[in-house]
Scaffold this active site. Structure first.
Site, PDB file in Angstrom:
ATOM      1  N   HIS A   1      -2.965  -0.813  -3.023  1.00 47.58           N
ATOM      2  CA  HIS A   1      -4.036  -0.056  -2.576  1.00 47.58           C
ATOM      3  C   HIS A   1      -3.968   1.230  -3.651  1.00 47.58           C
ATOM      4  CE1 HIS A   1      -4.386  -1.838   1.680  1.00 47.58           C
ATOM      5  NE2 HIS A   1      -4.580  -2.601   0.996  1.00 47.58           N
TER       6      HIS A   1
ATOM      7  N   ASP B   1      -4.258  -4.910   6.288  1.00 43.18           N
ATOM      8  CA  ASP B   1      -4.375  -5.520   5.031  1.00 43.18           C
ATOM      9  C   ASP B   1      -3.350  -6.200   4.395  1.00 43.18           C
ATOM     10  OD1 ASP B   1      -5.492  -4.941   1.724  1.00 43.18           O
ATOM     11  OD2 ASP B   1      -6.063  -6.665   2.832  1.00 43.18           O
TER      12      ASP B   1
ATOM     13  N   SER C   1       0.873  -1.223   0.101  1.00 39.96           N
ATOM     14  CA  SER C   1       0.056  -0.019   0.093  1.00 39.96           C
ATOM     15  C   SER C   1       0.773   1.354   0.123  1.00 39.96           C
ATOM     16  CB  SER C   1      -0.916  -0.099   0.965  1.00 39.96           C
ATOM     17  OG  SER C   1      -0.454  -0.078   2.503  1.00 39.96           O
TER      18      SER C   1
END
Lengths: 225, 303
Positions: free
Chosen positions: A51, A146, A24
């Site tokens: 992301h 995540d 991310s």
């Protein structure tokens, strides 16, 4: 962790059929570095959950373009049901989850996972369930949780887990979280990851799958995007 | 924080008897996965026998995730134990059905799609004396009301009939009522403008507390009906079929069935509109369509 040391391929890497990557915050730069180190002959498919903004349409500098600029391998966003082909880079589309089934990609528009869509967890978990010990998972710079659960599942199901050394990550939160819950197979500085993939996977693939390898390299499908 | 050493890290190979225990882990994991597959199959079989709703050909990864969300919410630890409650408690069954069938969308979601409708599809629809549009898998009705508004603004509403279908009777009722939560309306307004809206979005609804009700004039030419894409057949001929982000929840076999159903339900040169990342590219019926708009996934029946 030697800089400039020859990395000896492990037996387990000969089996590899897929690389999955999760990142991310700070991931785009890390991906650019790694992709720029992979030759056009890299034999495996690479699926990336990075992301990203939910809507990119109308933007000039799309993420695919940004990554393609530094990559000798073709970079694209797969459609639902698209076959997983070797030597290609697949980027999870904005606002969809990218899942892996045994030979194809599957997309989901289900709700975000830990606020993320595309979700690293979903990519890693589905890849682990479909490929078991034939998948290599790579966790890079990132800012949320995540990816933590997915990395653990991937390793538990027999896959090889590589984590970027948090000290070399623009945002070390995700790599640190992953390291808290699972011991990776390899912990590498950002600069070592590309060479590791090339030496470990290229060599293994070349020695054990010579016929398959040359067939796969020549089989790049033409594709409009 | 201490970082583990690289390449000594693989406990399962470096520990004594490591080879054996890793093979054991893998076998355990395979077995666990197999049992989970069986449990899911049994649950979906049960749902089918009980309700006639067939989720057995839905995308496995998607269905598995949704089932587990329910299992956890209902505070069970296995799918099998959850199954008992599903079979015996109608409310639990209903919650599972909602989870399996409802896909969140949003009004004018993906505004570029609606722009493509305005630019490419509307001129086409003007050439017909009357227009039939099917919104398949309409859920709470976001796409239906979006299309109704668009057609009104383009002056095509009067000669158009919209058929809005969904598997789920509960959400179909919601769609019929035209009542939406107030909270996302601002975001929808932005989408509406990006989609080429020519009026004020708020003209189309009235606010009551935390909800909005869309004008009943928008529903005048809309027929809401239950229809199951997995089992039902063609019921009419359409100039435009909109089915977006529904097919991704089906497995390949079921997708092919629905492609055939849509093909049979389209007039020649009619248009099938799929979701942004859906495609006919790997489908059996691919050759019967041309990809009219690659970016917006508009397909035209040409054979």
């Amino acid at each position: 962790m030697g800089h400039g040391k020859q990395i000896i391929p492990e037996d387990s890497l000969i089996r590899m059929e897929l690389v999955v990557v999760g990142s991310s915050l700070g991931g785009v730069k890390a991906l650019q570095t790694i992709l720029s180190q992979l030759p056009a002959t890299f034999p495996l498919p690479i699926a990336i959950a990075q992301h990203r903004h939910a809507d990119e349409r109308g933007m000039e500098r799309t993420l695919v373009k940004v990554l393609q600029q530094r990559s000798a391998l073709p970079v694209s966003e797969p459609d639902d049901n698209e076959r997983i082909e070797p030597g290609r880079v697949y980027l999870a589309p904005a606002d969809y989850h990218l899942l892996v089934e045994s030979g194809t990609f599957s997309l989901s528009a289900d709700g975000p996972v830990h606020h993320a869509r595309p979700s690293i967890d979903l990519l890693f978990e589905s890849a682990a369930e479909a490929f078991h010990d034939r998948v290599l998972g790579l966790i890079l710079s990132g800012s949320g949780c995540d990816g933590q659960a997915g990395a653990a599942v991937l390793r538990r199901l027999g896959g090889v887990l590589v984590v970027q050394n948090p000290a070399t990550a623009e945002c070390d939160l995700l790599p640190r979280l992953v390291l808290k819950s699972v011991t990776p197979d390899h912990l590498l500085d950002l600069s070592q990851i590309g060479p590791f993939l090339v030496h470990s996977l290229n060599l293994s693939a070349a020695t054990s799958n010579e016929n398959n390898c040359s067939q796969r390299k020549n089989a790049l499908p033409g594709r409009s995007s | 924080m201490e970082l583990p050493q690289a390449s000594v890290a693989k406990e399962k190979l470096s520990a004594p008897g490591g080879e054996a225990s890793s093979a054991l882990d893998a076998r355990e994991e395979s077995r666990r996965q197999r049992i989970e597959e069986i449990e899911i199959q049994l649950l979906l079989e049960g749902v089918f026998l009980l309700t006639g709703n067939d989720f057995r050909k839905y995308s496995y990864a998607s269905v598995k995730r949704r089932i587990w969300t329910c299992v956890v919410e209902e505070k069970f630890s296995t799918i099998s134990s959850y199954q008992e409650k599903v079979l015996r408690d109608p409310a639990t069954l209903q919650r599972l059905l909602m989870r399996l069938t409802v896909n969140i969308s949003g009004m004018f979601r993906d505004p570029f799609f609606y722009l493509a409708i305005r630019k490419k599809i509307i001129p086409l629809l003007r050439t017909y004396p009357f227009v039939n549009i099917w919104v398949a898998g309409c859920a709470q009705g976001d796409e239906v009301y979006s299309m109704a508004i668009l057609l009104k603004e383009e002056g095509l509403f009067e000669k158009t009939r919209i058929y809005a279908t969904d598997l789920n009777e509960v959400v179909l009722d919601q769609a019929r009522n035209g009542v939406f939560p107030l909270e996302p309306m601002q975001r929808y307004t932005q989408n509406y403008f990006k989609a080429g809206g020519t009026s004020a979005f708020s003209n189309y609804y009235t606010v009551q507390g935390k909800q909005v009700t869309f004008s009943s004039s928008l529903k005048k030419n809309v027929m809401f009906a239950q229809h199951n894409l997995a089992t039902d057949s063609s019921f009419h001929e359409f100039h435009l079929i909109i089915c977006r982000n529904v097919l991704i929840y089906f497995n390949k076999e079921l997708q092919e069935r629905v492609h055939r159903l849509f093909y049979d339900s389209l007039v020649m040169f009619g248009v099938l509109a799929l979701g942004h990342k859906e495609t006919l590219r790997f489908a059996e019926l691919e050759g019967l369509f041309i990809e009219w708009d690659t970016e917006n996934k508009l397909y035209r029946k040409i054979r």
